[in-house]
Design a protein around this motif. Structure first.
Motif, PDB file in Angstrom:
ATOM      1  N   UNK A  49       0.803  -1.233   0.000  1.00  0.00           N
ATOM      2  CA  UNK A  49       0.000   0.000   0.000  1.00  0.00           C
ATOM      3  C   UNK A  49       0.833   1.278   0.000  1.00  0.00           C
ATOM      4  N   UNK A  50       2.143   1.179   0.193  1.00  0.00           N
ATOM      5  CA  UNK A  50       2.975   2.380   0.247  1.00  0.00           C
ATOM      6  C   UNK A  50       3.919   2.435  -0.952  1.00  0.00           C
ATOM      7  N   UNK A  51       4.395   3.631  -1.249  1.00  0.00           N
ATOM      8  CA  UNK A  51       5.312   3.887  -2.355  1.00  0.00           C
ATOM      9  C   UNK A  51       6.686   4.218  -1.778  1.00  0.00           C
ATOM     10  N   UNK A  52       7.718   3.671  -2.385  1.00  0.00           N
ATOM     11  CA  UNK A  52       9.083   4.009  -1.977  1.00  0.00           C
ATOM     12  C   UNK A  52       9.371   5.448  -2.406  1.00  0.00           C
ATOM     13  N   UNK A  53       9.589   6.318  -1.432  1.00  0.00           N
ATOM     14  CA  UNK A  53       9.756   7.736  -1.731  1.00  0.00           C
ATOM     15  C   UNK A  53      11.020   8.019  -2.522  1.00  0.00           C
ATOM     16  N   UNK A  54      12.031   7.175  -2.384  1.00  0.00           N
ATOM     17  CA  UNK A  54      13.300   7.421  -3.069  1.00  0.00           C
ATOM     18  C   UNK A  54      13.282   6.925  -4.512  1.00  0.00           C
ATOM     19  N   UNK A  55      12.657   5.784  -4.745  1.00  0.00           N
ATOM     20  CA  UNK A  55      12.670   5.197  -6.092  1.00  0.00           C
ATOM     21  C   UNK A  55      11.374   5.422  -6.854  1.00  0.00           C
ATOM     22  N   UNK A  56      10.310   5.817  -6.166  1.00  0.00           N
ATOM     23  CA  UNK A  56       9.023   5.993  -6.843  1.00  0.00           C
ATOM     24  C   UNK A  56       8.437   4.685  -7.335  1.00  0.00           C
ATOM     25  N   UNK A  57       8.738   3.606  -6.633  1.00  0.00           N
ATOM     26  CA  UNK A  57       8.269   2.279  -7.046  1.00  0.00           C
ATOM     27  C   UNK A  57       7.402   1.672  -5.952  1.00  0.00           C
ATOM     28  N   UNK A  58       6.547   0.747  -6.359  1.00  0.00           N
ATOM     29  CA  UNK A  58       5.702   0.027  -5.415  1.00  0.00           C
ATOM     30  C   UNK A  58       6.051  -1.456  -5.504  1.00  0.00           C
ATOM     31  N   UNK A  59       6.074  -2.115  -4.359  1.00  0.00           N
ATOM     32  CA  UNK A  59       6.438  -3.527  -4.324  1.00  0.00           C
ATOM     33  C   UNK A  59       5.222  -4.406  -4.597  1.00  0.00           C
ATOM     34  N   UNK A  60       5.389  -5.336  -5.523  1.00  0.00           N
ATOM     35  CA  UNK A  60       4.338  -6.289  -5.887  1.00  0.00           C
ATOM     36  C   UNK A  60       4.875  -7.692  -5.644  1.00  0.00           C
ATOM     37  N   UNK A  61       4.027  -8.564  -5.065  1.00  0.00           N
ATOM     38  CA  UNK A  61       4.411  -9.957  -4.864  1.00  0.00           C
ATOM     39  C   UNK A  61       3.474 -10.852  -5.674  1.00  0.00           C
ATOM     40  N   UNK A  62       4.077 -11.754  -6.450  1.00  0.00           N
ATOM     41  CA  UNK A  62       3.309 -12.676  -7.284  1.00  0.00           C
ATOM     42  C   UNK A  62       3.531 -14.098  -6.793  1.00  0.00           C
ATOM     43  N   UNK A  63       2.451 -14.865  -6.705  1.00  0.00           N
ATOM     44  CA  UNK A  63       2.547 -16.271  -6.325  1.00  0.00           C
ATOM     45  C   UNK A  63       2.863 -17.124  -7.552  1.00  0.00           C
ATOM     46  N   UNK A  64       3.825 -18.031  -7.396  1.00  0.00           N
ATOM     47  CA  UNK A  64       4.144 -18.976  -8.468  1.00  0.00           C
ATOM     48  C   UNK A  64       3.088 -20.076  -8.432  1.00  0.00           C
ATOM     49  N   UNK A  65       2.369 -20.265  -9.533  1.00  0.00           N
ATOM     50  CA  UNK A  65       1.189 -21.126  -9.531  1.00  0.00           C
ATOM     51  C   UNK A  65       1.533 -22.611  -9.569  1.00  0.00           C
ATOM     52  N   UNK A  66       2.658 -22.966 -10.142  1.00  0.00           N
ATOM     53  CA  UNK A  66       3.059 -24.367 -10.217  1.00  0.00           C
ATOM     54  C   UNK A  66       4.481 -24.508  -9.703  1.00  0.00           C
ATOM     55  N   UNK A  67       4.792 -25.623  -9.013  1.00  0.00           N
ATOM     56  CA  UNK A  67       6.154 -25.807  -8.477  1.00  0.00           C
ATOM     57  C   UNK A  67       7.210 -25.723  -9.583  1.00  0.00           C
ATOM     58  N   UNK A  68       8.258 -24.974  -9.306  1.00  0.00           N
ATOM     59  CA  UNK A  68       9.366 -24.820 -10.252  1.00  0.00           C
ATOM     60  C   UNK A  68      10.651 -25.262  -9.559  1.00  0.00           C
ATOM     61  N   UNK A  69      11.148 -26.430  -9.957  1.00  0.00           N
ATOM     62  CA  UNK A  69      12.322 -26.991  -9.293  1.00  0.00           C
ATOM     63  C   UNK A  69      13.570 -26.155  -9.537  1.00  0.00           C
ATOM     64  N   UNK A  70      13.575 -25.369 -10.603  1.00  0.00           N
ATOM     65  CA  UNK A  70      14.772 -24.592 -10.924  1.00  0.00           C
ATOM     66  C   UNK A  70      14.863 -23.296 -10.124  1.00  0.00           C
ATOM     67  N   UNK A  71      13.780 -22.876  -9.506  1.00  0.00           N
ATOM     68  CA  UNK A  71      13.797 -21.616  -8.763  1.00  0.00           C
ATOM     69  C   UNK A  71      14.514 -21.788  -7.435  1.00  0.00           C
TER      70      UNK A  71
END
Length: 404
Positions: free
Chosen positions: A294-316
């Protein structure tokens, strides 16, 4: 052959003049018709708008592992980077004194239980028998006292004999009362029985505490995962609460990316994305937006987004760098034009050169969804309109000609 040369000498000047006139006419015609341009027809197509970002792989949480007691490290059977299962031994502390204390505590439990068993199985029956004997003595003393009272009234015995019988009756009554108290004390809820039960409970609690300390000497993995940090060696004296290892739990991974705040309006929960690790760029996998900071990084002007990996990835692996194409909007069968055909596309009033009856006409347009190399046309053009694709320097109303 001679006749040809004679004709050329006679009419050569006229021929050159005619050729020059033709060339000049052609040049003038091309100038009048305008520059040659390429056109592209406005067409309908499906558009997908994406936001591209880079980030890193992160598990939803990390488990910091430490000791719950102070002790000396005896064994560390795992190494950093190793994959472990829940219950695998990670660290063992020296436990000689703890094992000795555990044996003593267990012996104390046995002794307390034996004392309670003695009260229930031996002392209880004994005091019950004592009570029956005291009751019998009381009955005898009561009968004797009654008989002596009658004899005293009749004058057959003296006062001393009567007093002795009364004393015997009082003594028997006291003995019965004492025996009843002993019986009550040894029964459930009685003082002696309660003390014995309490002693057992106290000994068991102490044994459980010591056993817990013995268990604490063996530190095990709480969940499946990979050890991504280790700061302990054999012989170290560790304190309770100090982090000795860090475990990355097995399970759902997340991609943490930074999105420019100007794109925040386009991001929503459960939006789909295609991602790839920089180490395996050809291996694409699906992800879904699960969290928007919900907050914006004041220094970079970016917002953090987290995405769920839908299927197991053994290489990650933890902290891998990833690239994400986030699908933020999708439209089907809309009027579209290539981005490069639009002038001032990022300005307030975008426009295109439109070919109308051989002339270049400046046409303002209203744009919508932008997907890759294509942009949606909301107003200003119709399907099939010919937009000048590669214009040179043009002016409003200028004649132009297309390639054939």
């Amino acid at each position: 052959m001679n006749a040809v040369w004679i004709w050329i000498r006679q009419h050569g000047g006229q021929l050159v003049s005619s050729l020059l006139a033709i060339l000049v006419g052609m040049v003038l015609l091309r100038w009048w018709m305008g520059p040659q341009v390429q056109t592209e027809a406005v067409q309908r197509r499906d558009l997908l708008q994406t936001v591209v970002a880079s980030g890193r792989v992160e598990t939803p949480h990390r488990v910091n592992i430490g000791a719950q007691i102070t002790g000396t490290v005896a064994r560390v059977p795992v190494s950093e980077g190793q994959v472990v299962k829940a219950g695998d031994v990670l660290i063992e502390l020296v436990s000689t004194e703890l094992l000795s204390a555990q044996r003593q505590a267990q012996q104390a439990v046995v002794q307390a239980q034996n004392r309670l068993r003695q009260i229930n199985e031996l002392q209880g029956p004994v005091v019950q028998q004592t009570l029956r004997q005291a009751q019998a003595s009381l009955d005898t003393a009561q009968a004797s006292s009654q008989r002596n009272g009658t004899l005293f009234d009749q004058g057959f015995i003296g006062q001393a004999a009567l007093d002795e019988s009364r004393k015997a009756l009082a003594l028997a009554d006291a003995q019965v009362l004492a025996a009843q108290q002993q019986v009550a004390s040894t029964q459930a809820g009685g003082a002696e029985h309660s003390l014995a039960v309490g002693a057992v409970a106290e000994a068991q609690a102490n044994a459980e505490m010591v056993s817990a300390k013995v268990r604490y000497a063996v530190i095990k993995a709480p969940v499946n995962g990979q050890l991504i940090g280790r700061s302990v060696e054999v012989g170290d004296v560790v304190q309770a609460g100090k982090v000795l290892m860090t475990l990355s739990p097995e399970g759902t991974m997340q991609l943490v990316v930074q999105i420019d705040e100007k794109n925040l309006r386009l991001i929503a929960l459960e939006q789909q994305a295609l991602a790839s690790a920089d180490a395996y760029p050809q291996k694409k996998f699906k992800a879904q937006v699960g969290y928007i900071n919900p907050s914006i990084n004041a220094q970079t002007g970016a917002v953090e987004i987290k995405l769920n990996v839908l299927e197991p990835q053994l290489t990650l692996k933890q902290d891998m760098t990833v690239s994400v194409d986030l699908a933020v909007a999708r439209k089907s069968h809309v009027l579209a034009l290539q981005v490069g055909r639009v002038n001032d596309i990022n300005g307030a009033s975008p426009w295109v050169w439109l070919l109308q009856v051989g002339h270049a006409v400046r046409r303002p347009v209203q744009l919508g969804l932008r997907g890759g190399a294509w942009v949606e046309v909301l107003e200003g053009l119709s399907e099939g309109d010919a937009v000048i694709a590669l214009p040179s320097a043009l002016s409003e109303g200028q004649r132009v000609r297309t390639q054939f």
